[in-house]
Enzyme design. Structure first.
Site, PDB file in Angstrom:
ATOM      1  N   HIS A  54     -76.038 -38.929  20.146  1.00  0.00           N
ATOM      2  CA  HIS A  54     -75.317 -40.210  20.063  1.00  0.00           C
ATOM      3  C   HIS A  54     -76.323 -41.347  20.184  1.00  0.00           C
ATOM      4  CE1 HIS A  54     -75.601 -39.552  24.391  1.00  0.00           C
ATOM      5  NE2 HIS A  54     -75.133 -40.763  24.656  1.00  0.00           N
ATOM      6  N   HIS A  56     -76.927 -43.923  22.147  1.00  0.00           N
ATOM      7  CA  HIS A  56     -77.437 -44.587  23.364  1.00  0.00           C
ATOM      8  C   HIS A  56     -78.965 -44.538  23.446  1.00  0.00           C
ATOM      9  CE1 HIS A  56     -73.418 -44.356  25.787  1.00  0.00           C
ATOM     10  NE2 HIS A  56     -73.490 -45.415  25.010  1.00  0.00           N
ATOM     11  N   ASP A  58     -81.097 -44.151  25.816  1.00  0.00           N
ATOM     12  CA  ASP A  58     -81.808 -43.106  26.559  1.00  0.00           C
ATOM     13  C   ASP A  58     -81.851 -41.782  25.794  1.00  0.00           C
ATOM     14  OD1 ASP A  58     -78.958 -43.021  27.256  1.00  0.00           O
ATOM     15  OD2 ASP A  58     -79.493 -41.450  28.682  1.00  0.00           O
ATOM     16  N   HIS A  59     -81.235 -41.760  24.591  1.00  0.00           N
ATOM     17  CA  HIS A  59     -81.272 -40.573  23.732  1.00  0.00           C
ATOM     18  C   HIS A  59     -82.021 -40.830  22.427  1.00  0.00           C
ATOM     19  CE1 HIS A  59     -78.161 -38.440  26.182  1.00  0.00           C
ATOM     20  NE2 HIS A  59     -78.052 -39.679  26.605  1.00  0.00           N
ATOM     21  N   HIS A 111     -67.350 -39.967  25.014  1.00  0.00           N
ATOM     22  CA  HIS A 111     -68.391 -40.741  25.696  1.00  0.00           C
ATOM     23  C   HIS A 111     -68.747 -41.945  24.824  1.00  0.00           C
ATOM     24  CE1 HIS A 111     -72.020 -41.592  27.998  1.00  0.00           C
ATOM     25  NE2 HIS A 111     -72.764 -41.451  26.926  1.00  0.00           N
ATOM     26  N   ASP A 128     -74.320 -36.138  26.170  1.00  0.00           N
ATOM     27  CA  ASP A 128     -73.569 -36.710  27.290  1.00  0.00           C
ATOM     28  C   ASP A 128     -72.069 -36.419  27.172  1.00  0.00           C
ATOM     29  OD1 ASP A 128     -75.974 -37.752  28.125  1.00  0.00           O
ATOM     30  OD2 ASP A 128     -75.414 -39.858  27.862  1.00  0.00           O
ATOM     31  N   HIS A 166     -78.732 -34.679  30.956  1.00  0.00           N
ATOM     32  CA  HIS A 166     -79.039 -35.290  32.258  1.00  0.00           C
ATOM     33  C   HIS A 166     -78.981 -34.273  33.381  1.00  0.00           C
ATOM     34  CE1 HIS A 166     -78.938 -39.598  31.082  1.00  0.00           C
ATOM     35  NE2 HIS A 166     -78.071 -39.197  30.168  1.00  0.00           N
TER      36      HIS A 166
HETATM   37 FE    FE Z   1     -77.424 -40.436  28.453  1.00  0.00          FE
HETATM   38 ZN    ZN Z   2     -74.981 -41.660  26.682  1.00  0.00          ZN
END
Ligand code: FE
Ligand code: ZN
Length: 255
Positions: A54, A56, A58-59, A111, A128, A166
């Site tokens: 996805h 985001h 942090d990905h 999410h 996530d 995570h």
């Molecule tokens: Fe994440």
């Molecule tokens: Zn995420």
């Protein structure tokens, strides 16, 4: 035997490096380029592809720097494009990696609206959506969507290895014990996870079978959990999606 290396990033992200062929890896959700480049230089491996679950940061935050150096295929959800995604994927699509690995795309909104998972070779990369003993927060999707996405994952075989993005296991198990205090499997998992974390070990991957026994977000159909969720919501919950939604709100309220 499939080999998957763990590249820790930020405080609690895991970037996965799936060995696809001798000397080659596919990188899953490289949110940060720096630890990935350090890993590639240390091991002498070459990236073959990047898989994104996805959008985001942090990905995806490391993708631009990685493809500038290694111009590889970047698979990711067709629903929401971001820069450098050049292979949009959809539900049911299959992608071939290396010479003999085949992964199927599962559309798993909740999410985020664009979230997808990749399943193949007995392994699930779930970003996530599903966490060890938990699930992602509902930033964009509805409880109904997320519940349907998690039901899709729950239908996979028990021995499927769950590679989420995570390290949240301990915090998630704290809530799982509140939600299902009589579930001995949760208590046993908590003790094992505490030992692993104290030894500096990752608690990911887990198995889908363990998740089905201990993850409250896969257990909306269990009467004890439903009753607990109804007490929290102070109303009858007519179906699995409503139970899931109440359990998610319950955890959000305690976080
Ligand atoms: Fe994440
Ligand atoms: Zn995420």
């Amino acid at each position: 035997m499939l080999r998957i290396d763990c590249i820790p990033a930020f405080d609690d992200n895991y970037i996965w490096a799936l060995h696809t062929a001798p000397g080659r890896v596919a990188l899953v959700d490289p949110g940060d380029a720096e630890p990935v480049i350090a890993y590639l230089e240390r091991t002498g491996l070459t990236p073959e592809a990047i898989l994104i679950t996805h959008h985001h940061g942090d990905h995806t935050g490391g993708v631009a720097e990685l493809v500038a150096r290694w111009p590889v295929a970047v698979y990711g959800p067709a629903r929401k494009r971001f820069g450098d995604l050049n292979r949009p994927v959809r539900e049911g699509e299959r992608l071939a990696l290396g010479s003999d690995l085949l992964f199927e795309v599962l559309d798993t909104p909740g999410h985020t609206r664009d979230h997808v998972c990749y399943v193949g070779a007995g392994v699930l990369f779930c970003g996530d959506t599903l966490f060890t003993a938990g699930c992602g927060r509902l930033f964009e999707g509805s409880p109904e969507q997320m519940h349907a996405s998690l039901e899709k994952l729950r239908a996979l075989p028990d021995d499927t290895l769950v590679y989420c993005a995570h390290e949240y296991t301990l915090a998630n198990l704290t809530f799982a014990r509140v939600a299902e205090p009589a579930n001995a499997a949760i208590e046993a998992r908590q003790q094992a996870a505490q030992r692993a974390r104290a030894a500096g070990e990752a608690t990911v991957p887990s198995t889908l079978g363990l998740e089905k026994q201990t993850n409250p977000f896969l257990r909306s159909h269990i009467p004890a959990l439903r009753e607990a969720a109804e007490r929290f919501a102070a109303e009858p919950l007519p179906n699995g999606a409503a139970v899931f939604g109440a359990v998610r709100r319950w955890k959000d309220a305690l976080d």
